[in-house]
Design a protein around this motif. Structure first.
Motif, PDB file in Angstrom:
ATOM      1  N   LEU A  30       0.822  -1.210   0.000  1.00 57.27           N
ATOM      2  CA  LEU A  30       0.000   0.000   0.000  1.00 57.27           C
ATOM      3  C   LEU A  30       0.858   1.263   0.000  1.00 57.27           C
ATOM      4  O   LEU A  30       1.911   1.301   0.646  1.00 57.27           O
ATOM      5  CB  LEU A  30      -0.904   0.040   1.237  1.00 57.27           C
ATOM      6  N   GLY A  31       0.367   2.298  -0.696  1.00 62.36           N
ATOM      7  CA  GLY A  31       1.039   3.599  -0.704  1.00 62.36           C
ATOM      8  C   GLY A  31       0.633   4.419   0.514  1.00 62.36           C
ATOM      9  O   GLY A  31      -0.176   3.975   1.337  1.00 62.36           O
ATOM     10  N   PRO A  32       1.181   5.648   0.627  1.00 62.89           N
ATOM     11  CA  PRO A  32       0.897   6.507   1.779  1.00 62.89           C
ATOM     12  C   PRO A  32      -0.591   6.831   1.914  1.00 62.89           C
ATOM     13  O   PRO A  32      -1.090   7.073   3.025  1.00 62.89           O
ATOM     14  CB  PRO A  32       1.678   7.792   1.478  1.00 62.89           C
ATOM     15  N   ASP A  33      -1.353   6.807   0.792  1.00 61.36           N
ATOM     16  CA  ASP A  33      -2.792   7.100   0.849  1.00 61.36           C
ATOM     17  C   ASP A  33      -3.625   5.870   1.216  1.00 61.36           C
ATOM     18  O   ASP A  33      -4.848   5.924   1.255  1.00 61.36           O
ATOM     19  CB  ASP A  33      -3.257   7.652  -0.512  1.00 61.36           C
ATOM     20  N   GLY A  34      -2.967   4.748   1.467  1.00 66.20           N
ATOM     21  CA  GLY A  34      -3.690   3.547   1.858  1.00 66.20           C
ATOM     22  C   GLY A  34      -4.198   2.730   0.678  1.00 66.20           C
ATOM     23  O   GLY A  34      -4.822   1.691   0.859  1.00 66.20           O
ATOM     24  N   ASN A  35      -3.928   3.187  -0.562  1.00 67.16           N
ATOM     25  CA  ASN A  35      -4.340   2.420  -1.742  1.00 67.16           C
ATOM     26  C   ASN A  35      -3.189   1.558  -2.254  1.00 67.16           C
ATOM     27  O   ASN A  35      -2.023   1.911  -2.076  1.00 67.16           O
ATOM     28  CB  ASN A  35      -4.785   3.372  -2.863  1.00 67.16           C
ATOM     29  N   PRO A  36      -3.515   0.421  -2.907  1.00 67.06           N
ATOM     30  CA  PRO A  36      -2.458  -0.449  -3.439  1.00 67.06           C
ATOM     31  C   PRO A  36      -1.534   0.325  -4.386  1.00 67.06           C
ATOM     32  O   PRO A  36      -2.009   1.148  -5.156  1.00 67.06           O
ATOM     33  CB  PRO A  36      -3.241  -1.521  -4.205  1.00 67.06           C
ATOM     34  N   VAL A  37      -0.221   0.085  -4.291  1.00 66.27           N
ATOM     35  CA  VAL A  37       0.706   0.755  -5.203  1.00 66.27           C
ATOM     36  C   VAL A  37       0.930  -0.118  -6.434  1.00 66.27           C
ATOM     37  O   VAL A  37       1.009  -1.342  -6.344  1.00 66.27           O
ATOM     38  CB  VAL A  37       2.076   1.061  -4.563  1.00 66.27           C
ATOM     39  N   GLY A  38       1.038   0.526  -7.583  1.00 65.16           N
ATOM     40  CA  GLY A  38       1.331  -0.194  -8.819  1.00 65.16           C
ATOM     41  C   GLY A  38       2.831  -0.302  -8.995  1.00 65.16           C
ATOM     42  O   GLY A  38       3.597   0.294  -8.239  1.00 65.16           O
ATOM     43  N   PRO A  39       3.264  -1.073 -10.012  1.00 62.75           N
ATOM     44  CA  PRO A  39       4.687  -1.255 -10.300  1.00 62.75           C
ATOM     45  C   PRO A  39       5.427   0.082 -10.479  1.00 62.75           C
ATOM     46  O   PRO A  39       6.582   0.200 -10.084  1.00 62.75           O
ATOM     47  CB  PRO A  39       4.683  -2.047 -11.603  1.00 62.75           C
ATOM     48  N   ASP A  40       4.742   1.108 -11.020  1.00 63.97           N
ATOM     49  CA  ASP A  40       5.410   2.379 -11.295  1.00 63.97           C
ATOM     50  C   ASP A  40       5.993   3.029 -10.046  1.00 63.97           C
ATOM     51  O   ASP A  40       7.012   3.709 -10.105  1.00 63.97           O
ATOM     52  CB  ASP A  40       4.426   3.370 -11.942  1.00 63.97           C
ATOM     53  N   ALA A  41       5.306   2.806  -8.894  1.00 62.96           N
ATOM     54  CA  ALA A  41       5.766   3.435  -7.655  1.00 62.96           C
ATOM     55  C   ALA A  41       7.175   2.985  -7.278  1.00 62.96           C
ATOM     56  O   ALA A  41       7.863   3.644  -6.517  1.00 62.96           O
ATOM     57  CB  ALA A  41       4.793   3.106  -6.527  1.00 62.96           C
ATOM     58  N   LEU A  42       7.588   1.840  -7.804  1.00 64.42           N
ATOM     59  CA  LEU A  42       8.905   1.309  -7.444  1.00 64.42           C
ATOM     60  C   LEU A  42       9.986   1.676  -8.471  1.00 64.42           C
ATOM     61  O   LEU A  42      11.167   1.408  -8.262  1.00 64.42           O
ATOM     62  CB  LEU A  42       8.838  -0.225  -7.324  1.00 64.42           C
ATOM     63  N   SER A  43       9.557   2.322  -9.588  1.00 60.67           N
ATOM     64  CA  SER A  43      10.513   2.467 -10.706  1.00 60.67           C
ATOM     65  C   SER A  43      11.631   3.471 -10.424  1.00 60.67           C
ATOM     66  O   SER A  43      12.649   3.460 -11.107  1.00 60.67           O
ATOM     67  CB  SER A  43       9.768   2.823 -11.995  1.00 60.67           C
ATOM     68  N   ALA A  44      11.465   4.324  -9.394  1.00 65.15           N
ATOM     69  CA  ALA A  44      12.571   5.233  -9.053  1.00 65.15           C
ATOM     70  C   ALA A  44      13.735   4.457  -8.439  1.00 65.15           C
ATOM     71  O   ALA A  44      14.886   4.887  -8.552  1.00 65.15           O
ATOM     72  CB  ALA A  44      12.086   6.302  -8.082  1.00 65.15           C
TER      73      ALA A  44
END
Ligand SMILES: *Cc1c(COP(=O)(O)O)cnc(C)c1O
Length: 458
Positions: A30-44
């Protein structure tokens, strides 16, 4: 004559890894907003090819030829029958281990360092940052980066940096750069030093530093790498258990009990997941991850959503956690001082597919010395935790008069950890055990986080 070692030829090496995500249900990160994170969130922080593996639900994933080519430096690792230990214990059990100490850095860790360096190279990465606890991961990644011509920057937890100076020498021998964490080079490090200038450091802090060092390179050519916990790391380690299965087939045996020590969960997952698949398919088998009583994530901490690092850079992961701010006591098995546990391993524990155990530091060293004086290899302090459980199970088999087959993972040798053995022999090591009051304090850390669902895969 009974065989002491069961070998595979290089041609018999597994050509695919086993991905447990095909066979179990998982709560999403989950991301900071409590919603599931997609693969893009990890691309950094990770290259896309590794992110694809992280989220893949394909059961079998091909091992690239270039990766097999480097793994061949020491793989396939031998399956060894611990005949001298069996004799010393007078047990009817047959005890076998996968000897992962034969890799150049001396542990199972290059099984994932090599593919991670390879996939980064393919994706155009020039430099990889990471953290290291006992120094095993930093040296494994330095070795792997060197094989593929990448730079490597390692943040090593202060307490281990001081206890194990030769780990830094190893990293430098493979062209890596090693700093004692917390450093004053990153905001995460400066924050930790401001809070406590004498902090022994923790894996959580070092992870924050390494991630910060990667994302602050705006050219995008620096990426971060993690040596345990994540799904793709567990995937790469399954080569251990897949080899073991082939080796057992050669001698017509199958284990009743599989044991591995558990820090972030990767060496345990490596030997155990291919057997978990059999268990899901109906096989009778006991599977035990063994952790230190001083950092008891599976046996004492709840299954929650928590961050993988102290500065909360990572998404919220569904795992057994002592809280991302938890700084474990400075016991010597540096590789087992992580506040959380791999989400996949945590999920298996929640479902009762594996049965976690914990042992104290002194129980672990006592067992390690028994193995040293029977099988001859000096075990890493982390491995000693598995050994304490192996000896327990062998003694149980003796009491019950049962000829059980026990398989365990010899995750590494202890030749760079001899100062810890010195302290053990001098009677200077003591036991730490997490108290209920400390656990209650820890629980405040994730009290406000969303709660994972109790999913059932079967
Ligand atoms: C790092 C390490 C461990 C613990 O890490 P896991 O991710 O739980 O495998 C165990 N043994 C050795 C020798 C290690 O280097």
């Amino acid at each position: 004559m009974t065989a002491k070692k069961i070998y595979l030829t290089e041609d018999e090496m597994p050509r695919q890894w086993y991905n447990i995500l095909a066979d179990i249900k998982m709560n999403p990160p989950l991301g900071p907003d409590g919603n599931p994170v997609g693969p893009d969130a990890l691309s950094a922080i990770f290259p896309m090819n590794l992110i694809e593996q992280e989220v893949s639900s394909q059961r079998w994933i091909d091992i690239p030829e270039e990766v097999l080519g480097v793994l061949k430096i020491w793989r396939p690792s031998p399956l060894v029958r611990a005949t001298a230990l069996e004799k010393a214990l007078g047990t009817p059990a047959k005890i076998y281990f996968k000897n992962e100490s034969v890799s150049p850095p001396g542990s199972h860790k290059p099984n994932t360092a090599i593919p991670q360096a390879y996939y980064n190279k393919v994706a155009g990465t020039k430099r990889i940052t990471t953290e290291t606890g006992a120094g095993q991961w930093g040296s494994a990644l330095s070795f792997a980066c060197n094989q593929f011509g990448l730079e490597c920057l390692v943040f090593m937890v202060r307490v281990s940096f001081d206890q194990k100076p030769y780990r830094k020498s190893m990293m430098e021998a493979w062209n890596g750069k090693c700093l004692a964490s917390p450093t004053s080079d990153t905001q995460a490090g400066r924050d930790a030093l401001a809070k406590d200038p004498n902090t022994p450091g923790s894996l959580g802090i070092a992870i924050s530093e390494a991630i910060e060092a990667a994302v602050s390179d705006k050219s995008g050519s620096t990426k971060y790498s993690l040596g345990s916990v994540l799904n793709h790391v567990m995937l790469h380690q399954t080569i251990i258990g897949l080899e073991a299965k082939k080796q057992f087939e050669k001698i017509g045996e199958y284990p009743d009990i599989v044991i591995g020590c558990a820090g972030g969960g990767s060496n345990f997952a490596g030997i155990a997941f291919p057997y978990v698949l059999d268990k899901i398919n109906g096989k009778q088998i006991e599977i035990y991850p063994v952790e230190p009583a001083a950092c008891p994530t599976l046996t004492k901490a709840p299954f929650v959503y928590d961050h993988g690092d102290t500065s909360k850079y990572t998404p919220l992961l569904p795992m057994h956690s002592l809280g991302h701010a938890f700084v474990p006591p400075p016991f010597h098995a540096g590789g087992l001082r992580y506040h959380g546990m791999a989400p996949t391993v945590s999920q298996l524990a929640v479902e009762g597919l594996i049965t976690p155990k914990s042992v104290t530091q002194l129980q672990a060293y006592k067992a390690g010395v028994i193995l040293t004086r029977t099988e001859g290899i000096i075990p890493a302090p982390e491995t000693n935790h598995a050994l304490a459980c192996v000896i327990d199970e062998a003694n149980k088999a003796k009491e019950e008069g049962k000829e059980k087959v026990i398989l365990f993972n010899w995750s590494g040798h202890g030749l760079i950890d001899l100062s810890a053995y010195d302290r053990y022999f001098a009677g200077e090591l003591k036991d730490f055990e997490l108290t209920d009051a400390e656990m209650e304090e820890s629980e405040k850390i994730f009290a406000s986080h969303p709660k994972p669902q109790m999913l059932k895969s079967r």
